[in-house]
Write a protein that holds these residues in place. Structure first.
Motif, mmCIF file in Angstrom:
data_model
loop_
_atom_site.group_PDB
_atom_site.id
_atom_site.type_symbol
_atom_site.label_atom_id
_atom_site.label_comp_id
_atom_site.label_asym_id
_atom_site.label_seq_id
_atom_site.Cartn_x
_atom_site.Cartn_y
_atom_site.Cartn_z
ATOM 1 N N UNK A 135 39.002 -15.055 15.952
ATOM 2 C CA UNK A 135 38.000 -15.122 17.014
ATOM 3 C C UNK A 135 36.583 -14.918 16.542
ATOM 4 N N UNK A 136 36.241 -15.454 15.373
ATOM 5 C CA UNK A 136 34.858 -15.388 14.897
ATOM 6 C C UNK A 136 34.415 -16.778 14.457
ATOM 7 N N UNK A 137 33.154 -16.920 14.089
ATOM 8 C CA UNK A 137 32.569 -18.239 13.856
ATOM 9 C C UNK A 137 32.555 -18.590 12.371
ATOM 10 N N UNK A 138 32.552 -19.878 12.102
ATOM 11 C CA UNK A 138 32.575 -20.432 10.752
ATOM 12 C C UNK A 138 31.413 -21.412 10.611
ATOM 13 N N UNK A 197 17.501 -4.489 12.620
ATOM 14 C CA UNK A 197 16.961 -5.490 13.534
ATOM 15 C C UNK A 197 17.869 -6.639 13.874
ATOM 16 N N UNK A 198 19.031 -6.760 13.224
ATOM 17 C CA UNK A 198 19.931 -7.869 13.503
ATOM 18 C C UNK A 198 20.804 -7.586 14.723
ATOM 19 N N UNK A 199 21.373 -8.670 15.277
ATOM 20 C CA UNK A 199 22.349 -8.555 16.361
ATOM 21 C C UNK A 199 23.771 -8.787 15.852
ATOM 22 N N UNK A 200 23.891 -9.553 14.768
ATOM 23 C CA UNK A 200 25.205 -9.826 14.174
ATOM 24 C C UNK A 200 24.989 -10.191 12.704
ATOM 25 N N UNK A 201 26.070 -10.337 11.943
ATOM 26 C CA UNK A 201 25.959 -10.615 10.520
ATOM 27 C C UNK A 201 26.865 -11.775 10.115
ATOM 28 N N UNK A 202 26.534 -12.377 8.988
ATOM 29 C CA UNK A 202 27.349 -13.426 8.379
ATOM 30 C C UNK A 202 27.621 -13.051 6.927
ATOM 31 N N UNK A 203 28.778 -13.425 6.412
ATOM 32 C CA UNK A 203 29.139 -13.152 5.021
ATOM 33 C C UNK A 203 29.670 -14.415 4.375
ATOM 34 N N UNK A 204 29.241 -14.674 3.152
ATOM 35 C CA UNK A 204 29.748 -15.817 2.394
ATOM 36 C C UNK A 204 30.612 -15.340 1.232
ATOM 37 N N UNK A 205 30.004 -14.631 0.270
ATOM 38 C CA UNK A 205 30.753 -14.222 -0.918
ATOM 39 C C UNK A 205 31.889 -13.261 -0.582
ATOM 40 N N UNK A 206 31.695 -12.392 0.399
ATOM 41 C CA UNK A 206 32.787 -11.497 0.789
ATOM 42 C C UNK A 206 33.961 -12.296 1.347
ATOM 43 N N UNK A 263 30.586 -9.698 15.392
ATOM 44 C CA UNK A 263 29.643 -8.945 14.556
ATOM 45 C C UNK A 263 29.648 -9.414 13.112
ATOM 46 N N UNK A 264 30.742 -10.070 12.674
ATOM 47 C CA UNK A 264 30.834 -10.600 11.311
ATOM 48 C C UNK A 264 31.458 -11.981 11.359
ATOM 49 N N UNK A 265 30.776 -12.945 10.735
ATOM 50 C CA UNK A 265 31.221 -14.338 10.755
ATOM 51 C C UNK A 265 31.156 -14.935 9.351
#
Length: 529
Positions: free
Chosen positions: A181-184, A399-408, A154-156
């Motif tokens: 176990x998340x994506x980069x 409307x999203x299925x998952x999220x990505x974070x950069x600054x966090x 859910x967060x990558x």
């Protein structure tokens, strides 16, 4: 005469101190040294032609530049309130730091927010909360043409290139992703050895410069792309169309930062400034883009393939959907980047005034896919100021299925929001290529912080979903999020936005007015109006 009087006095005092130091005793050099420096500075200030304030206020005028230099720190640490800093307020940054360190992230005594202020948003909880799942939820990414689907967290980690971030920062993010176990996402700067060392799951992002899979002339190299996409760590490939903080503008990496290692990774000449074009050479129309996505998926051996964009017009998104229908090719995912997203460097005009904010962009992309009957084939990622569990749940509702974070994620590895990313002078070694600065970032410590932050934030999101009475993100609905529209009125997202029914765009007679015109004018063979 006043402006020269101070300098003349300094010269006199300095000369006198020198005389005393020579004739009376060496201790007078303690006074003579500073006075000589001030006298020299004042004399230079009077004759220089660059700064008017120094010509009129020699020596004293330097106080203005000193105060200007420390203004960001003074603002952040002594002036701004916990909840109104920008781009991220102190409450949000503190939550990230505390979760990354594994310390308590609880708040006492109630909210500091004005819950009656227009714009305040809140979740509509259920009287019958659902138990929180024991394991974090994942989302299967991969449509009917994908042979190697991927289960996305859910967060990558959102797109940040090696070059914009230091090698230790990339190592910490990737090892954190591996352990958690998340994506980069690699960012558009190519796949470096630092992305591969720990074997974390990678989303390989390809930008307009085609770094890592480019010909000497800067075109897309299919053979090189296929070779690197076969790397085991590469789980998905993503084509970057635009970035939230600067959509429609290419990036610039100064020659001074193009080291031998970065030149090798990006396949560009060492020491020469690298300019990413603001457009792709490989395609120019919606139909050509969709065909290119299909080609990338074949070259990648069936791995999930998609694209990232900051939404411009509803018409452009609908043109892409029409091309998907006519070509019977759809991306496996679309990452929607909001205009509130970050960047290492961009003109203030782009940062402040170009691009669609994430809430509206998600609404457009989600409804366009629903209305064309494509939503089941395409997953949607959301990127842009995602830092807390509530951010995740809001984006899923929108409307999203998952999220990505950069600054966090940067906060998790130690970023202080000093906003010096473009200067190569990051004080904590995150956004710099200066080895003396980047050595401060200890990978063994920081990767654990990345892992802990992601796990705690996803758990927070799952707790919120449980309070709404759901156990799976697919059960979230627009009526579960409300916004105060005035001091006396509240509306849910079901009321604030138009939500299309599956296939509704294919029956134009039933379309709402705001969609009808855009659907009629959208052209799968043109992005232009």
């Amino acid at each position: 005469m006043k402006r020269t009087g101070l300098v003349a006095a300094l010269v006199v005092f300095a000369a006198a101190a020198v005389v005393l130091a020579v004739t009376v005793g060496a201790w007078w050099w303690i006074a003579a040294g500073p006075l000589l420096a001030l006298a020299a500075t004042g004399t230079y200030d009077l004759v220089q032609r660059r700064h008017s304030v120094l010509r009129n206020y020699p020596v004293l005028g330097h106080a203005r530049f000193l105060l200007e230099a420390i203004r960001p720190e003074m603002q952040q640490y002594f002036i701004e309130r916990d909840y109104d800093g920008r781009p991220f307020d102190r409450d949000t940054r503190s939550a990230v730091y505390e979760r990354a360190k594994g310390t308590a992230d609880q708040d006492p005594f109630g909210t500091e927010l004005d819950v009656y202020q227009p714009g305040y948003e809140f979740f509509v909880h259920s009287v019958a909360p659902h138990p929180v799942p024991d394991q974090p939820v994942t989302v299967r990414v991969g449509g009917p043409d994908c042979t190697k689907p991927y289960d996305m967290a859910l967060l990558n980690v959102s797109a940040m290139s090696f070059g914009s971030l230091s090698a230790p920062a990339i190592l910490a993010l990737n090892r954190g992703a591996k352990e958690g176990g998340f994506a980069h996402d690699t960012g558009e700067g190519g796949i470096s050895d630092h992305h591969l060392r720990y074997g974390g799951d990678l989303i390989w992002e390809i930008g307009t410069g085609y770094f890592g899979c480019r010909t000497p002339d800067g075109d897309f190299d299919p053979a090189e792309f296929a070779r690197k996409a076969a790397t085991e760590s590469v789980r998905c490939v993503s084509l970057k169309l635009s970035q939230g903080a600067k959509p429609g503008k290419g990036g610039v990496l100064p020659g001074a930062k193009v080291s031998a290692e970065i030149a090798r990774v990006r396949e560009v000449p060492e020491g020469k400034t690298v300019i990413s074009p603001n457009h792709h050479r490989a395609f120019s129309t919606p139909r050509e883009l969709i065909r290119f996505i299909g080609r990338m998926r074949e070259l990648a051996g069936g791995k999930p393939t998609g694209f990232k964009l900051c939404v411009g017009s509803r018409r452009d998104v609908l043109a892409l959907c029409k091309a998907m229908l006519e070509e019977d090719i759809a991306p496996d995912f679309i990452v929607v980047d909001g205009a509130e997203g970050g960047t290492g460097a961009a003109p203030v005009e782009f940062v402040d005034h170009v691009g669609t904010p994430l809430t509206d962009g998600l609404s457009i992309v989600h409804n366009a896919l629903v209305g064309t009957g494509l939503r089941d084939r395409v997953r949607i990622g959301a990127s842009g100021k995602v830092a807390t569990g509530s951010d995740i749940v809001k984006r899923l509702i929108q409307g999203a299925d998952y999220t990505n974070a950069a600054r966090a994620m940067m906060f998790a590895v130690g970023c202080l929001q000093t906003q010096r990313c473009h200067t190569n002078q990051c004080p904590v070694g995150v956004a710099t290529q200066d080895p003396e600065r980047s050595r401060a970032l200890v990978v063994e410590d920081k990767y654990r912080r990345v892992q802990r932050f992601q796990q705690a934030t996803v758990h927070s999101a799952m707790e919120i979903m449980a309070s709404l009475g759901v156990s799976d993100p697919a059960q979230l609905r627009p009526h579960m999020l409300s916004r105060r529209t005035s001091h006396h009125a509240v509306a849910t997202y079901a009321e604030l936005y138009t939500w299309l029914e599956p296939g509704q765009l294919l029956a134009p007679a039933t379309l709402p007015e705001e969609w009808a015109g855009a659907w009629k004018s959208s052209d799968p063979d043109s992005f232009t109006a």
